[in-house]
Design a protein around this motif. Structure first.
Motif, short mmCIF file in Angstrom:
data_model
loop_
_atom_site.label_atom_id
_atom_site.label_comp_id
_atom_site.label_asym_id
_atom_site.label_seq_id
_atom_site.Cartn_x
_atom_site.Cartn_y
_atom_site.Cartn_z
N PRO A 119 124.11 -12.29 32.32
CA PRO A 119 122.82 -11.76 32.73
C PRO A 119 122.92 -10.24 32.86
O PRO A 119 123.88 -9.74 33.46
N LEU A 120 121.96 -9.53 32.29
CA LEU A 120 121.96 -8.06 32.32
C LEU A 120 120.83 -7.58 33.21
O LEU A 120 119.70 -8.05 33.11
N LEU A 121 121.14 -6.61 34.06
CA LEU A 121 120.14 -6.02 34.95
C LEU A 121 120.14 -4.51 34.76
O LEU A 121 121.21 -3.87 34.82
N ALA A 122 118.98 -3.92 34.52
CA ALA A 122 118.87 -2.47 34.43
C ALA A 122 118.98 -1.86 35.83
O ALA A 122 118.39 -2.39 36.78
N LEU A 123 119.71 -0.76 35.94
CA LEU A 123 119.90 -0.10 37.24
C LEU A 123 119.84 1.40 37.01
O LEU A 123 120.79 2.01 36.50
N SER A 124 118.71 2.02 37.36
CA SER A 124 118.46 3.39 36.94
C SER A 124 117.89 4.25 38.05
O SER A 124 117.10 3.78 38.88
N ASN A 125 118.30 5.52 38.05
CA ASN A 125 117.67 6.52 38.91
C ASN A 125 116.40 7.07 38.30
O ASN A 125 115.61 7.72 38.98
N GLY A 126 116.21 6.88 37.00
CA GLY A 126 115.06 7.43 36.29
C GLY A 126 113.83 6.57 36.42
O GLY A 126 113.82 5.54 37.12
N ASN A 127 112.76 6.98 35.72
CA ASN A 127 111.51 6.22 35.81
C ASN A 127 111.08 5.63 34.48
O ASN A 127 109.89 5.39 34.25
N ALA A 128 112.06 5.38 33.60
CA ALA A 128 111.74 4.62 32.39
C ALA A 128 111.39 3.19 32.76
O ALA A 128 111.99 2.60 33.67
N GLU A 129 110.40 2.63 32.08
CA GLU A 129 110.02 1.24 32.30
C GLU A 129 110.59 0.39 31.18
O GLU A 129 110.31 0.62 30.00
N LEU A 130 111.41 -0.57 31.55
CA LEU A 130 112.18 -1.34 30.57
C LEU A 130 111.28 -1.97 29.51
O LEU A 130 111.60 -1.92 28.31
N ALA A 131 110.16 -2.57 29.92
CA ALA A 131 109.28 -3.24 28.96
C ALA A 131 108.77 -2.25 27.91
O ALA A 131 108.70 -2.57 26.72
N TYR A 138 116.33 -8.40 26.62
CA TYR A 138 117.76 -8.58 26.85
C TYR A 138 118.12 -8.60 28.33
O TYR A 138 119.27 -8.87 28.68
N PHE A 139 117.16 -8.31 29.19
CA PHE A 139 117.45 -8.13 30.62
C PHE A 139 116.76 -9.20 31.46
O PHE A 139 115.66 -9.64 31.14
N VAL A 140 117.41 -9.55 32.55
CA VAL A 140 116.80 -10.50 33.49
C VAL A 140 115.96 -9.77 34.53
O VAL A 140 115.22 -10.41 35.29
N GLY A 141 116.04 -8.46 34.58
CA GLY A 141 115.26 -7.69 35.54
C GLY A 141 115.73 -6.26 35.62
O GLY A 141 116.56 -5.81 34.80
N ALA A 142 115.20 -5.53 36.60
CA ALA A 142 115.53 -4.12 36.75
C ALA A 142 115.46 -3.73 38.22
O ALA A 142 114.60 -4.23 38.96
N VAL A 143 116.34 -2.84 38.62
CA VAL A 143 116.30 -2.23 39.95
C VAL A 143 116.27 -0.72 39.71
O VAL A 143 117.11 -0.17 38.99
N SER A 144 115.28 -0.06 40.32
CA SER A 144 115.13 1.39 40.15
C SER A 144 115.32 2.09 41.48
O SER A 144 115.11 1.50 42.56
N ALA A 145 115.68 3.37 41.40
CA ALA A 145 115.81 4.16 42.62
C ALA A 145 114.47 4.22 43.35
O ALA A 145 114.41 4.12 44.58
N ARG A 146 113.39 4.38 42.60
CA ARG A 146 112.07 4.47 43.23
C ARG A 146 111.73 3.17 43.97
O ARG A 146 111.24 3.18 45.09
#
Length: 235
Positions: A119-131, A138-146
Motif C-alpha cells: 500500500p502506498l501513501l503520499a506524504l507531502s509538505n506541498g499542496n499538490a493534489e494527488l488526484a 496507485y495510492f491508498v491515500g494521502a497525508v499533507s502538512a496542511r
C-alpha cells in the motif's frame, strides 16, 4: 519487515520548480487582465519576496502553503489598490496550473510495481493534489502538512501517516528526496527510509556522503530513482 510505503511528491515523483514557475507565469497573465495594477507592481520575483515576508510574519502557517499564498495575494492586491476579493480566484488559477506536473520517466512503471506489493501513501509538505496529478490510482491515500497541521520533519506527520496505513512505524518505509525533511525526519520517527537522489536533479537536498549514525537504526536505501528502489525491494 516492510508492510507499506510512504512517498514524498515534489522532486520525488516530478520536478517541482518548472511546475511552480509555469504556474506563477499563468497567475501573472491572469493578474494583467483582472488586476492590472497588481500585475504592474508585483512581478514574479516581487511577489515571491512578499511571500517570503508573509511566511516570516506567520510562522504558525509554515505547514500551510495555500494559506501563505492567499495572504500574499490579498496583501499584493490591497497594496496595488485592486480588489482583495480577487485573491481566491487568483489562487485558483495558480493552483490549477500547479497540478499540471510532469512525472519523471521512471515514476509510472515503478509505481505499478510498488503498488502491486505495498500500500502506498503520499506524504507531502506541498499542496499538490494527488488526484489532479494523475497518479492517485496507485495510492491508498494521502497525508499533507496542511491537513495534519504540521510539516516534515516533525515526527507527528510521520505518525499520522503510519496511523492512516494502520501500521507501526517499524513496518513503514518513507521515500523522498530531501535528506533533512524526508530521511532524517522519518528515521527519527522510527520509519525505514529510501533516499531518492536523482542524477538529473538540479539540486540535491542533502549531503553527498550522509552520516547515518545520528538517526535511529533501520533499513536505509540510497537509490537513483524509483525503478532502482523497486529492484532493491524485490518487486
Amino acid at each position: 519487515m516492510i508492510a507499506a510505503l510512504t512517498l514524498d511528491l515534489d522532486d520525488t515523483l516530478w520536478p517541482v520548480m518548472p511546475t511552480l514557475l509555469r504556474a506563477e507565469a499563468v497567475l501573472q497573465d491572469w493578474l494583467r487582465t483582472h488586476a492590472p495594477a497588481t500585475a504592474a507592481a508585483f512581478d514574479v520575483p516581487t511577489l515571491q519576496r512578499l511571500r517570503g515576508e508573509v511566511a516570516h510574519r506567520h510562522p504558525e502557517l509554515a505547514h500551510d502553503l495555500t494559506a501563505l499564498r492567499l495572504i500574499t495575494l490579498r496583501e499584493a492586491l490591497i497594496s496595488a489598490g485592486d480588489d482583495p476579493a480577487l485573491a481566491e480566484e487568483a489562487f485558483d488559477v495558480f493552483f490549477a496550473e500547479r497540478q499540471r506536473v510532469q512525472w519523471y520517466a521512471d515514476v509510472r512503471p515503478a509505481l505499478e510495481r510498488l503498488a502491486a506489493r505495498f500500500p502506498l501513501l503520499a506524504l507531502s509538505n506541498g499542496n499538490a493534489e494527488l488526484a489532479a496529478t494523475g497518479l492517485s490510482a496507485y495510492f491508498v491515500g494521502a497525508v499533507s502538512a496542511r491537513g495534519c497541521g504540521v510539516a516534515k520533519p516533525s515526527a507527528r506527520i510521520f505518525a499520522a501517516a503510519c496511523a492512516e496505513l494502520r501500521c507501526a512505524a517499524g513496518q513503514v518505509m518513507h521515500i523522498g528526496d530531501d535528506w533533512r525533511l524526508d530521511i532524517v525526519g522519518a528515521r527519527q520517527a522510527g520509519l525505514h527510509t529510501a533516499w531518492i537522489r536523482r542524477p538529473e536533479a538540479a539540486l540535491h537536498h542533502g549531503p553527498a556522503s550522509p552520516d547515518l549514525d545520528a538517526p535511529p537504526a533501520g533499513q536505509h536505501l540510497h537509490v537513483d530513482d524509483l525503478l532502482a528502489l523497486a529492484e532493491a525491494l524485490g518487486v
